[in-house]
Design an enzyme around this catalytic site. Structure first.
Site, PDB file in Angstrom:
ATOM      1  N   GLY A   1       0.822  -1.204   0.000  1.00  0.00           N
ATOM      2  CA  GLY A   1       0.000   0.000   0.000  1.00  0.00           C
ATOM      3  C   GLY A   1       0.852   1.247   0.000  1.00  0.00           C
ATOM      4  O   GLY A   1       2.083   1.189   0.053  1.00  0.00           O
TER       5      GLY A   1
ATOM      6  N   PHE B   1       2.531   9.975   2.819  1.00  0.00           N
ATOM      7  CA  PHE B   1       3.901  10.191   3.255  1.00  0.00           C
ATOM      8  C   PHE B   1       4.793   8.956   3.172  1.00  0.00           C
ATOM      9  O   PHE B   1       5.941   8.999   3.556  1.00  0.00           O
ATOM     10  CB  PHE B   1       3.931  10.707   4.687  1.00  0.00           C
ATOM     11  CG  PHE B   1       3.260  12.025   4.834  1.00  0.00           C
ATOM     12  CD1 PHE B   1       3.775  13.146   4.216  1.00  0.00           C
ATOM     13  CD2 PHE B   1       2.105  12.145   5.594  1.00  0.00           C
ATOM     14  CE1 PHE B   1       3.159  14.374   4.352  1.00  0.00           C
ATOM     15  CE2 PHE B   1       1.492  13.364   5.727  1.00  0.00           C
ATOM     16  CZ  PHE B   1       2.011  14.479   5.100  1.00  0.00           C
TER      17      PHE B   1
ATOM     18  N   ASP C   1     -10.242   2.376  13.707  1.00  0.00           N
ATOM     19  CA  ASP C   1     -10.447   1.886  12.344  1.00  0.00           C
ATOM     20  C   ASP C   1     -10.458   0.364  12.328  1.00  0.00           C
ATOM     21  O   ASP C   1      -9.766  -0.273  11.547  1.00  0.00           O
ATOM     22  CB  ASP C   1      -9.344   2.434  11.425  1.00  0.00           C
ATOM     23  CG  ASP C   1      -9.677   2.201   9.957  1.00  0.00           C
ATOM     24  OD1 ASP C   1     -10.840   1.863   9.653  1.00  0.00           O
ATOM     25  OD2 ASP C   1      -8.771   2.342   9.123  1.00  0.00           O
TER      26      ASP C   1
END
Ligand code: NAG
Ligand code: NAG
Ligand code: NAG
Ligand code: NAG
Length: 828
Positions: free
Chosen positions: A551, A555, A687
């Site tokens: 992924g 940054f 999350d």
């Protein structure tokens, strides 16, 4: 109109009330919200990030991340953190206002308490205390309301520091404003013999200088105190009043017994050389108790370094008829001086002063209330020694009539407004409910930091520089937003959620370094984390072999790598189920070398946090590469990838499921167990979803946190213009509407995760709804009128499991089960 306001002043000055002249006039905002204080004059001990730097600590501003936040959590006993304001010149400060970080609903940090330190010269710092000697000021109860506090006694200072205070370690953010006016007396300190104790037959009267902020040993040096606190004493000094303190509190007094020379010498130091016109000394004259104003005063002047040879002498008439306290005005005859030394001669056994003020060249309050040229010295509008002359009397009478008319008009207006407001309130209550749906979409927009919007509103408000704040009550609160007024919202934002309060007050960091979600850092755990026993080894970069990119974020990137010899870098407590000599599969989170300082700091913080998480169901941090760029953190990776993909691959075909319900339950229980561990540390994940759980051998599950960095799942996040990216389909209603992330909202997300698992991740939660409709549905959860849509029971899902899901989605956070309870239920 000007003569009318003059007359009004005179009327006020004739009123025999406790005189608080400066206190009630000096209440202008000094320029934090209005912008008159420049960014470079606002500094702080530290900052969490560039976007929460000191310059964002302005009351009512929403720029940056919405407030000043110190770098680390504030501990109960340490007073290291402060927000400092340099006013560039001495000011008389009567009121302070504070506010937390709201940031359009995302922020929830505020200072429950704070202390104030101030300095006139930038080197000697003084802790403010109230008249009872208490330093701590009650601060905010929520992130949005402005809380104003009167400073009793007021402060005379150029530099002011706000120092957040907490009773447990927590993250704190502040926005502040100072109210007052310029200190035109220019007095920096007075040195005087210490006040004494008067022994009346009935009770002792303490006429010492209780609020003196300099050194007090035998005499008082280098400070200011009751003689400059803007409060004049009563005629009868033996009375104690408003402050609930002892008799004589307002006065500083001396007995002639202690001064064989017959006078008390007081030295006044000023900020610069000034051209002095007058000095006014407020004296008690209760001659029945042997107290009189002074008989004579002799003043010496010092400009530059030398004392002038010829002193000025003045002898007021000794008044033995009128026992009322009064200002005695001494004409200083335009002497230039930066210091004045005055010897006050006793007229009786005692001399009691409550205020001393100086008028000099520029010392004119430039306000509409006190126009210069009036003949009255504007900063002493209540000077009782002033005589009303004949020409003023006629104006006075005329104006009194006008004032009465105005007062009647005001009363009518107030009454009318009250009736109107009641009507409005009723109407808006009815309307609110219907409007909430509409306002929700607006509400969600405020998650993004809409600079234009907030700056225009603050511009409108900032025009009020000269609009003074009048309330003298201790606790004036300003309601901020409509949403905060909703009684239900107010309630739900107060309620404890099982998770201690501090866990909620942490910094929301929705977008971590790699675009992924770092764990929220609850304050209490930070000190665990800062412990020295955290050992994360540096891993030689060359032993990592790149396999594939997992992924990528703003940054940095997450790579899947093989690491050679990783076993040697780990503590013995950590067992790999792989032979020593074989490479280990690891995830390497890497910060781009061009990432800014904030991103680097966040990355290092994330390392600190991760290094302390040790649980069989949480991904472990194995090692780091931080000696050189790019910074890397090496975490475990599991050979079966993430749970979302794993389950999609195992989707049941026809009636033949490859995974039994027992397997699914086993996996869910492991997630609950990992979450149980996180919640025991007061960590809030924010999350939790199948995409953030990794699958190993034998259906072992470990919770990770890099879902957001992967393009694969970008559809799961709701991107609001600007910066925040939110997994709204997994978020509880209070997280979306109020920005509250707690263990209870993690429980909500667990319910959704469980739903995903039993659905084999074949569809997104609420797949039939658009993002906007999901947010609207959140509003229905809030309103709770049975119109909210729940996720449906998956086909293969037993009732018992669906019941657990529904309990996770209860509106009231307190009614949701804990992870412990969920874990137990799933094991049964
Ligand atoms: C003033 O006197 C009161 C009463 O005795 C005492 O409590 C207080 O500490 C004194 N203050 C100073 C500054 O000496
Ligand atoms: C002080 O002020 C007065 C009145 O404004 C002025 O006449 C006088 O010259 C000033 N004195 C000095 C030394 O500047
Ligand atoms: C103090 O003042 C009283 C009253 O005026 C006077 O009787 C007494 O002699 C004075 N004491 C001293 C030491 O001056
Ligand atoms: C007072 O205000 C007026 C305008 O409002 C300005 O011209 C004047 O310079 C000010 N005086 C002082 C002493 O600041």
């Amino acid at each position: 109109l000007k003569s009318c306001s003059l007359a009004l002043l005179l009327v006020i000055s004739l009123l025999p009330v406790l005189v608080k002249y400066r206190m009630s006039v000096c209440r202008y905002p000094l320029g934090m919200s209005g912008g008159q204080i420049q960014d470079e004059d606002i500094s702080a001990s530290s900052q969490w990030s560039e976007s929460t730097a000191a310059r964002y600590g302005r009351l009512d501003f929403e720029e940056g991340d919405g407030a000043w936040c110190p770098e680390i959590t504030v501990e109960p006993d340490s007073l290291k953190e402060f927000l400092q304001i340099d006013l560039r010149s001495l000011h008389f400060i009567t009121l302070v206002g504070t506010q937390g970080r709201h940031a359009g609903g995302i922020g929830n940090e505020f200072a429950q308490m704070y202390k104030i330190k101030y300095s006139r010269d930038g080197s000697r710092w003084i802790s403010w205390r109230n008249r009872q000697g208490k330093q701590v000021i009650e601060g905010n109860r929520n992130a949005y309301d402005i809380v104003l506090k009167d400073l009793e006694p007021p402060i005379i200072a150029r530099f002011v520091r706000f120092m957040p205070v907490t009773d447990h370690s927590m993250n704190v953010c502040m926005r502040v404003e100072l109210y007052g006016c310029e200190w035109l007396d220019g007095l920096v300190s007075y040195n005087a013999p210490a006040g004494e104790q008067m022994n009346l037959p009935s009770h002792p009267v303490y006429v010492n200088d209780t609020v003196y902020d300099g050194a007090v040993i035998h005499s008082m040096t280098e400070g200011l105190g009751q003689l400059t606190d803007g409060v004049c004493g009563l005629d009868d000094f033996t009375q104690s009043h408003v402050y609930n303190v002892w008799p004589g509190y307002d006065y500083v007094g001396w007995s002639n017994e202690s001064f064989p020379s017959g006078f008390v010498e007081i030295m006044f130091e000023f900020d610069r050389t000034r051209n002095f016109t007058t000095m006014k000394v407020h004296c008690n004259n209760m001659f029945s108790q042997h107290v009189k104003a002074f008989r004579q005063v002799v003043c010496y002047f010092r400009s530059e370094s030398d004392w002038e040879a010829s002193p000025l002498s003045f002898s007021p008439v000794v008044d033995e008829k009128n026992p009322s306290a009064r200002f005695v005005t001494v004409n200083l005859a335009n002497h230039m001086a930066s210091a004045i030394k005055c010897q006050f001669y006793f007229a009786d056994a005692w001399m009691l002063f409550s205020e001393i003020t100086f008028q000099s060249d520029t010392a004119m309050y430039n306000t509409t209330l006190a126009p210069p040229k009036t003949g009255l010295t504007p900063n002493t509008p209540d000077d009782p020694t002033h005589k009303v002359d004949d020409s003023n009397t006629r104006i006075l009478i005329g104006c009194l009539v006008a004032i009465i008319f105005i007062l009647v008009a005001i009363i009518v207006i107030i009454l009318w407004r009250q009736v109107w407001q009641k009507m409005l309130e009723k109407a808006s209550r009815r309307m609110l409910d219907d409007e909430l749906t509409a306002s929700l979409s607006i509400q969600s927009e405020t998650f993004a930091y809409n600079h234009n919007q907030s700056s225009t509103t603050s511009e409108q408000e900032s025009n009020s520089t000269y609009e003074r704040i009048f309330p003298l009550g201790p606790d004036y609160q300003e309601p901020s937003r409509l949403i905060c007024k909703l009684p239900e919202f107010a309630q739900s934002s107060e309620e404890p959620d099982g998770v201690p309060h501090y866990a909620e007050a942490d910094i929301v960091n929705l977008q971590g370094v790699t675009g992924s979600n770092t764990y929220a850092i609850p304050a209490v755990t930070m000190d665990l984390l800062s412990g020295k026993d955290v050992v994360v080894e540096e891993f030689p970069r060359k032993l990592l072999t790149f396999k594939e990119k997992l992924g990528e974020g703003q940054f940095g990137e997450v790579h899947l790598c093989e690491a050679e010899g990783m076993q040697e870098f780990m503590n013995k407590e950590f067992l790999f189920d792989i032979p020593e000599d074989q490479p280990v599969l690891v995830a390497v989170k890497m910060l781009r070398s061009d990432a800014n300082k904030n991103a680097r700091n966040d990355f290092l913080k994330e390392i600190k946090i991760m290094s302390r998480l040790k649980d069989p169901n949480i991904i472990r941090l194995l090692a780091v590469c931080i000696y050189s760029d790019p910074l890397c953190m090496i975490t475990e990776y599991m050979e079966n990838g993430d749970l979302n993909q794993f389950l999609s691959r195992h989707e049941p075909e026809g009636q033949l499921a490859l995974l039994s319900n027992a397997n699914l339950c086993h996996m869910a229980a492991q997630i609950a167990s990992g979450m149980k561990y996180l919640s025991s540390l007061n960590f809030v994940h924010r999350d939790l979803a199948t995409r953030n759980c990794l699958v190993g051998k034998n259906y072992t599950i470990k919770i990770a946190d890099f879902g957001m960095s992967r393009n694969l799942y970008s559809g799961d996040y709701y991107r609001i213009q600007g910066r925040a990216v939110l997994p709204i389909r997994w978020m509880s209603w209070e997280s979306i509407l109020l920005g509250k992330f707690t263990t209870a909202s993690d429980v909500w997300a667990f319910g959704v995760t469980l739903w995903e698992i039993l659905n084999f991740c074949k569809e997104q939660p609420y797949s039939q709804l658009t993002d906007e409709q999901v947010i609207e549905n959140t509003g229905e959860f809030f309103r709770d009128q049975k119109r909210q849509i729940y996720l449906p029971q998956p086909v293969l899902c037993p009732d018992s499991l669906y019941k657990i899901m529904l309990s996770c989605w209860r509106r009231n956070t307190k009614e949701r089960p804990s992870f412990q309870e969920i874990h137990r239920a799933l094991l049964d």
